[in-house]
Design a protein around this motif. Structure first.
Motif, PDB file in Angstrom:
ATOM      1  N   THR A 283       0.863  -1.171   0.000  1.00 30.41           N
ATOM      2  CA  THR A 283       0.000   0.000   0.000  1.00 30.41           C
ATOM      3  C   THR A 283       0.899   1.220   0.000  1.00 30.41           C
ATOM      4  N   GLU A 284       0.682   2.097  -0.943  1.00 30.50           N
ATOM      5  CA  GLU A 284       1.501   3.304  -0.937  1.00 30.50           C
ATOM      6  C   GLU A 284       0.634   4.531  -1.103  1.00 30.50           C
ATOM      7  N   TRP A 285       1.213   5.662  -0.688  1.00 32.01           N
ATOM      8  CA  TRP A 285       0.489   6.916  -0.804  1.00 32.01           C
ATOM      9  C   TRP A 285       0.606   7.411  -2.225  1.00 32.01           C
ATOM     10  N   VAL A 286      -0.507   7.747  -2.824  1.00 34.21           N
ATOM     11  CA  VAL A 286      -0.449   8.215  -4.209  1.00 34.21           C
ATOM     12  C   VAL A 286      -1.015   9.625  -4.348  1.00 34.21           C
ATOM     13  N   GLY A 287      -1.307  10.249  -3.212  1.00 32.78           N
ATOM     14  CA  GLY A 287      -1.842  11.609  -3.282  1.00 32.78           C
ATOM     15  C   GLY A 287      -3.168  11.641  -3.998  1.00 32.78           C
ATOM     16  N   LEU A 288      -3.285  12.539  -4.933  1.00 26.08           N
ATOM     17  CA  LEU A 288      -4.579  12.746  -5.582  1.00 26.08           C
ATOM     18  C   LEU A 288      -4.763  11.889  -6.830  1.00 26.08           C
ATOM     19  N   GLU A 289      -3.889  10.878  -7.003  1.00 27.14           N
ATOM     20  CA  GLU A 289      -3.923  10.119  -8.255  1.00 27.14           C
ATOM     21  C   GLU A 289      -5.279   9.455  -8.496  1.00 27.14           C
ATOM     22  N   SER A 290      -5.860   8.852  -7.413  1.00 29.06           N
ATOM     23  CA  SER A 290      -7.152   8.182  -7.593  1.00 29.06           C
ATOM     24  C   SER A 290      -8.227   9.168  -8.008  1.00 29.06           C
ATOM     25  N   TYR A 291      -8.164  10.367  -7.400  1.00 29.31           N
ATOM     26  CA  TYR A 291      -9.138  11.393  -7.788  1.00 29.31           C
ATOM     27  C   TYR A 291      -8.966  11.739  -9.256  1.00 29.31           C
ATOM     28  N   ALA A 292      -7.684  11.886  -9.672  1.00 29.46           N
ATOM     29  CA  ALA A 292      -7.420  12.215 -11.072  1.00 29.46           C
ATOM     30  C   ALA A 292      -7.949  11.115 -11.984  1.00 29.46           C
ATOM     31  N   ASN A 293      -7.799   9.847 -11.524  1.00 31.13           N
ATOM     32  CA  ASN A 293      -8.305   8.733 -12.332  1.00 31.13           C
ATOM     33  C   ASN A 293      -9.804   8.789 -12.500  1.00 31.13           C
ATOM     34  N   VAL A 294     -10.486   9.215 -11.428  1.00 30.65           N
ATOM     35  CA  VAL A 294     -11.945   9.261 -11.511  1.00 30.65           C
ATOM     36  C   VAL A 294     -12.400  10.478 -12.316  1.00 30.65           C
ATOM     37  N   LEU A 295     -11.779  11.626 -12.023  1.00 28.10           N
ATOM     38  CA  LEU A 295     -12.225  12.869 -12.668  1.00 28.10           C
ATOM     39  C   LEU A 295     -11.748  12.991 -14.109  1.00 28.10           C
ATOM     40  N   GLN A 296     -10.561  12.455 -14.398  1.00 33.39           N
ATOM     41  CA  GLN A 296      -9.961  12.519 -15.747  1.00 33.39           C
ATOM     42  C   GLN A 296      -9.987  13.944 -16.289  1.00 33.39           C
ATOM     43  N   LEU A 297      -9.403  14.851 -15.482  1.00 30.08           N
ATOM     44  CA  LEU A 297      -9.469  16.263 -15.854  1.00 30.08           C
ATOM     45  C   LEU A 297      -8.749  16.555 -17.164  1.00 30.08           C
ATOM     46  N   ASP A 298      -7.696  15.765 -17.481  1.00 24.18           N
ATOM     47  CA  ASP A 298      -6.987  16.035 -18.735  1.00 24.18           C
ATOM     48  C   ASP A 298      -7.900  15.826 -19.940  1.00 24.18           C
ATOM     49  N   ARG A 299      -8.724  14.766 -19.858  1.00 20.59           N
ATOM     50  CA  ARG A 299      -9.662  14.538 -20.973  1.00 20.59           C
ATOM     51  C   ARG A 299     -10.729  15.620 -21.024  1.00 20.59           C
TER      52      ARG A 299
END
Lengths: 385, 339
Positions: free
Chosen positions: B77-93
C-alpha cells in the motif's frame, strides 16, 4: 350535516378529481399486479404483445395448465372466506386463547397455524377436490384460463430460493430486533435530555442519514475481507473473516439505520408526557425502571412503526447485502439479480418475475396489516419537525 | 437527566454509529489517497521447445505477482496523493474536450456522465414529485371518506415495494414487445425499442422515480391538509377568493414547511439513486454516482476490486451531499440558537 352551498364543488371538479384518482390508482398498482399475472403464465404468454393473451394465457392453456370456471369460483370463495376469517375470527380466537400478557406470542402462533392451514387446504386439499368436480361437471369443468405454477416451483424448489428466503429472514429479524433495542434506549435518552450534547448527536445523525451507502461500504470492504488477519492479534486463530457473514451485515445495516431510527423514536417519545416518568421517579423508580415499566408499555405503537421501517430497510436492501455477502449467504433481493444477469431465455425471465413476486408478496401483506402504522410513521417525522 | 444516565441510554447507539459510520468514513478518506497493488516481480523465464539437433530455448522477462508463505498474493500500500481522484475525474480529458470545443465529449467519462444523470434525475423529478403529491393529497381529501383507506393502501404500494423490483416491474412492461411497447407502437405507428437508446431509458427512470416517491409526498401533504385552519379558509371564501386563490394563498403557505421537508428528503435520496440502474440494467447508457462507486467495488473479471478509485469516487459523491446539507444545517442551527 349538509355541505354549505358555497363550499359545494362544481360537478366538473368532482369528476376531474375522481378521474385523476382513478388514473393514479391504476398507475400505482398496475405494474405490481401485472407482474403477478405474468408470473403464472408460460413465457410466450407472459411477454405477449396483446394484454388479453397475458391475462387469459392461450399458450399456457394449450400446454394443459388451466383453470375451469368451477376452479375459479371455488378458489375465489375460499380466498374470500380466508380473508374474512383472518380479519374477524382469528383475532377473536387469539384474544380468547392466548394467556394474559403474551398476546404477541399468541398472534405469532395463531398466524403461523392459520397460514399453514391455508396452504394445506388451498394447495393440498382443493386441487384433489376440484379435479374430481371438474371431471363430472362437463362443460363447466373445461379449463378456460391458462395458469401455471411451474415457475414458482422452479424458483423455490430447483433453484433453492428458500435458502435466500431464510437468509433474508435472518438478516431482517436481526436488524429489526437489534436496531429497536438500541434505538429505543437512545431515542428515550435523547427525547428526555434537553442538553446541547443531545442536539449535536441528533444533527450528526442527520448528516449520517444523508450518506450514500456505497461510501460506507467502500470503507467496510477492505477491512471485512482482511478481518481474519487484522483481528488475529486479538482473537488468535479464531478470528473470523467478516466478509460473507450475515452477522456482520446485520451489524452494518443496524448502524446505517440507526440515525433514522433514533430520530423517529425520539419524536414518538416526545409525544409521551414527561410527567409520566416524573411520577414514576417520585414513586422511587430509577430512570431505567421508569423507561422499562412505565414508558415502554405506552410506547408500543411507536416501536411497531419504527420496526416496520427497519424491516423495510433490511428487506429491500440491495447494495450492502450484494457487496458484503457471498453467494452462499445471499439474501433474496440481490439473488434476483442473478436471474436477469443470465437473462438468455424468456423462461429465465419469467422465473425472475416469479421470484420478484415472491419477494413482493410479504410486503403486500405488510401494507395491508400495518397501513395505519406506516402512515403514522411517515407523518411522525414530518408534521412536527 | 444526569450525564451518566444519558450516556448509558445513548451509549450503544453512539458506539454503533461511530464504529460503522464514522470509522468507515475516515478510512474511506484515507484510502482515497492510497493505492494497494500486488507486488510484482520480474523473472527471467527460459522456455525450451524440443527441436533438432538441439532444443530451441528462448528467454523472456515475465512479471508475476509475488506470493507469500501461505500462497496469497502479496500487496503493498503506498500513498499516491490525488492520483485516484485524477483517475476518476480525468481532468486532462475534460480539458482536451473543452479545448477541442466539443464539451459533449466530457459526458463519455464515467464520473461526469454519472454526475450529469444524477443531477438531472434529481432536478427533473423534484417538481413532479411535489406536484403529483399535492394533487393527490387534494384529490383524496376531496374523495368520499369510505374510499380514502383503499386509495391510501394502493398509493403506498409503489413506495413500499423493493426499489429494484419496482424498477423491474416497470421494465418488464416495456421489454421486447411487451404490452406497453406494443401499445406505443400501435399508437405512434413506428418501431420502438425502449432499451436500445439512452434517452428512452432515462425517461423510464424518471417515471420510476416519480412513481416511487410521490406516495411519500402524498401521505405527508395529506396529513398536513388535515390541519389547515378552517376559519382562515372560510374567511377567504367570504372575501371572495376563488378556489385557486384559496389554494394559492391559504393552503400552499400552510403546507410550505412540509414541502420544504419533502424537497430536502427527495434531494438527499435522489442524489443516492442506485436501484434504478440495477433494475433497468441501464449501465451501458445511464449511470448514477452511487452506482459508479458500487461498480468500482464489485470484483472485475480478474477478481480485483478497485478500492482506491471507489474511495475517491465515494468522497466526490460526499462533496455533493455536503453542499446539499449546508442550507438545512444552517437553518437547524439558527432554530436551535433561537430556541
Amino acid at each position: 350535516m349538509a355541505t354549505p352551498k358555497a363550499l359545494r364543488q362544481p360537478l366538473s371538479l368532482q369528476i376531474g378529481s375522481a378521474g385523476f384518482l382513478a388514473i393514479w390508482c391504476l398507475l400505482a398498482a398496475f405494474p405490481i399486479i401485472w407482474i403477478g399475472v405474468m408470473s403464472f403464465k408460460s413465457p410466450v404468454d407472459a411477454f405477449a404483445a396483446n394484454p388479453f393473451d397475458v391475462v387469459f394465457g392461450p399458450e399456457t392453456l394449450a400446454r394443459g395448465n388451466g383453470l375451469s370456471l368451477i376452479d375459479i369460483v371455488v378458489g375465489l370463495v375460499v380466498l374470500w372466506i380466508t380473508a374474512k376469517s383472518a380479519m374477524g375470527w382469528l383475532p377473536r380466537m387469539v384474544a380468547r386463547y392466548s394467556p394474559g400478557g403474551l398476546i404477541a406470542v399468541g398472534w405469532i402462533i395463531g398466524a403461523l397455524a392459520f397460514g399453514i392451514a391455508f396452504v394445506l387446504v388451498f394447495f393440498g386439499l382443493l386441487p384433489i377436490l376440484l379435479d374430481a368436480l371438474n371431471a363430472i361437471t362437463g362443460p363447466l369443468g373445461q379449463p378456460i384460463l391458462g395458469l401455471t405454477t411451474e415457475h414458482y416451483q422452479t424458483v423455490w424448489v430447483e433453484n433453492a430460493f428458500y435458502r435466500n428466503f431464510i437468509n433474508s429472514m435472518i438478516v431482517t429479524a436481526g436488524v429489526v430486533a437489534i436496531s429497536l433495542t438500541v434505538g429505543t434506549l437512545a431515542g428515550y435518552g435523547l427525547a428526555r435530555s434537553g442538553s446541547s450534547l443531545a442536539f449535536w448527536i441528533l444533527i450528526i445523525a442527520l448528516v449520517f442519514r444523508a450518506l450514500p451507502h456505497s461510501v460506507l461500504v467502500a470503507g467496510y470492504l477492505p477491512v471485512f475481507i482482511n478481518s481474519a488477519e487484522i483481528l488475529s492479534p486479538i482473537l488468535g486463530d479464531n478470528a473470523p473473516t467478516l466478509y460473507g457473514q450475515p452477522l456482520a451485515v446485520i451489524a452494518v445495516l443496524v448502524s446505517i439505520n440507526q440515525p433514522f431510527t433514533i430520530w423517529m423514536l425520539r419524536s414518538f417519545f416526545q409525544n409521551i408526557p414527561a410527567e409520566l416518568d416524573e411520577a414514576a421517579r417520585v414513586d422511587g423508580c430509577t430512570h431505567f425502571q421508569a423507561f422499562r415499566w412505565v414508558i415502554m408499555p405506552v410506547m408500543w405503537p411507536g416501536v411497531i412503526t419504527t420496526g416496520l421501517f427497519s424491516f423495510l430497510l433490511a428487506y429491500n436492501d440491495f447494495l450492502v447485502t450484494s457487496l458484503l455477502l457471498d453467494a452462499q449467504n445471499q439474501t433474496m433481493v440481490p439473488a434476483i439479480a442473478g436471474y436477469f444477469n443470465r437473462e438468455t431465455t424468456t423462461t429465465d425471465q419469467v422465473e425472475a418475475v416469479a421470484a420478484a413476486v415472491s419477494i413482493t408478496a410479504p410486503l403486500f401483506l405488510l401494507v395491508m396489516v400495518f397501513q395505519r402504522q406506516i402512515v403514522s410513521g411517515l407523518t411522525a417525522g414530518a408534521v412536527k419537525g | 437527566m444526569k450525564f451518566k444516565t444519558f450516556a448509558a441510554f445513548v451509549g450503544p447507539s453512539i458506539f454503533l454509529m461511530l464504529l460503522f459510520i464514522a470509522a468507515p468514513l475516515a478510512s474511506v478518506f484515507v484510502q482515497s489517497f492510497q493505492s494497494t497493488q500486488p507486488v510484482l516481480e520480474r523473472v527471467e523465464v527460459e522456455t525450451c521447445t524440443p527441436g533438432f539437433p538441439t532444443q530451441t530455448c528462448t528467454t523472456e522477462v515475465k512479471t508475476r505477482p509475488l506470493l507469500d508463505a501461505s500462497g496469497k498474493i502479496q500487496t503493498t500500500t503506498e500513498w499516491v496523493g490525488l492520483e485516484s481522484y485524477a483517475n476518476v475525474l480525468q481532468l486532462d480529458r475534460v480539458g482536451q474536450a473543452l479545448a477541442d470545443g466539443a464539451p459533449g465529449r466530457i459526458l463519455t467519462i464515467d464520473f461526469w456522465k454519472a454526475l450529469r444523470f444524477t443531477l438531472t434525475l434529481t432536478l427533473v423529478t423534484l417538481p413532479l414529485v411535489i406536484g403529483l403529491g399535492l394533487a393527490l393529497a387534494l384529490a383524496v381529501n376531496n374523495a368520499t371518506k369510505r374510499l380514502r383507506g383503499q386509495i391510501i393502501f394502493v398509493s403506498l404500494l409503489p413506495f413500499i415495494i423493493t426499489p429494484v423490483i419496482g424498477a423491474l416491474s416497470i421494465r418488464w412492461l416495456f421489454i421486447g414487445d411487451g404490452i406497453m411497447t406494443a401499445a406505443l407502437e400501435g399508437w405512434l405507428d413506428r418501431d420502438i425499442s425502449m432499451f436500445a437508446q439512452g434517452w428512452t431509458i432515462e425517461l423510464l427512470m424518471n417515471f420510476y422515480r416519480v412513481w416511487h416517491v410521490a406516495p411519500f409526498a402524498f401521505v405527508i401533504l395529506y396529513a398536513g391538509l388535515q390541519t389547515v385552519n378552517q376559519d382562515t379558509l372560510e374567511s377567504a371564501i367570504i372575501d371572495g377568493a376563488s378556489r385557486f386563490e384559496r389554494l394559492r394563498y391559504v393552503i400552499v403557505p400552510h403546507l410550505m414547511p412540509l414541502i420544504v421537508f419533502i424537497a430536502l428528503i427527495h434531494l438527499m435520496d435522489c442524489y443516492r439513486a442506485f436501484e434504478e440502474v440495477v433494475g433497468f440494467s441501464s449501465q451501458a447508457h445511464r449511470i448514477t454516482l452511487q452506482w459508479l462507486t458500487f461498480d468500482l467495488l464489485t470484483p472485475d473479471d480478474s477478481g480485483n476490486r478497485s478500492i482506491s478509485r471507489a474511495s475517491a469516487s465515494a468522497m466526490l459523491t460526499m462533496i455533493g451531499i455536503v453542499i446539499l446539507l449546508v442550507p438545512l444545517l444552517r437553518r437547524t442551527w439558527r432554530d436551535h440558537r433561537g430556541a
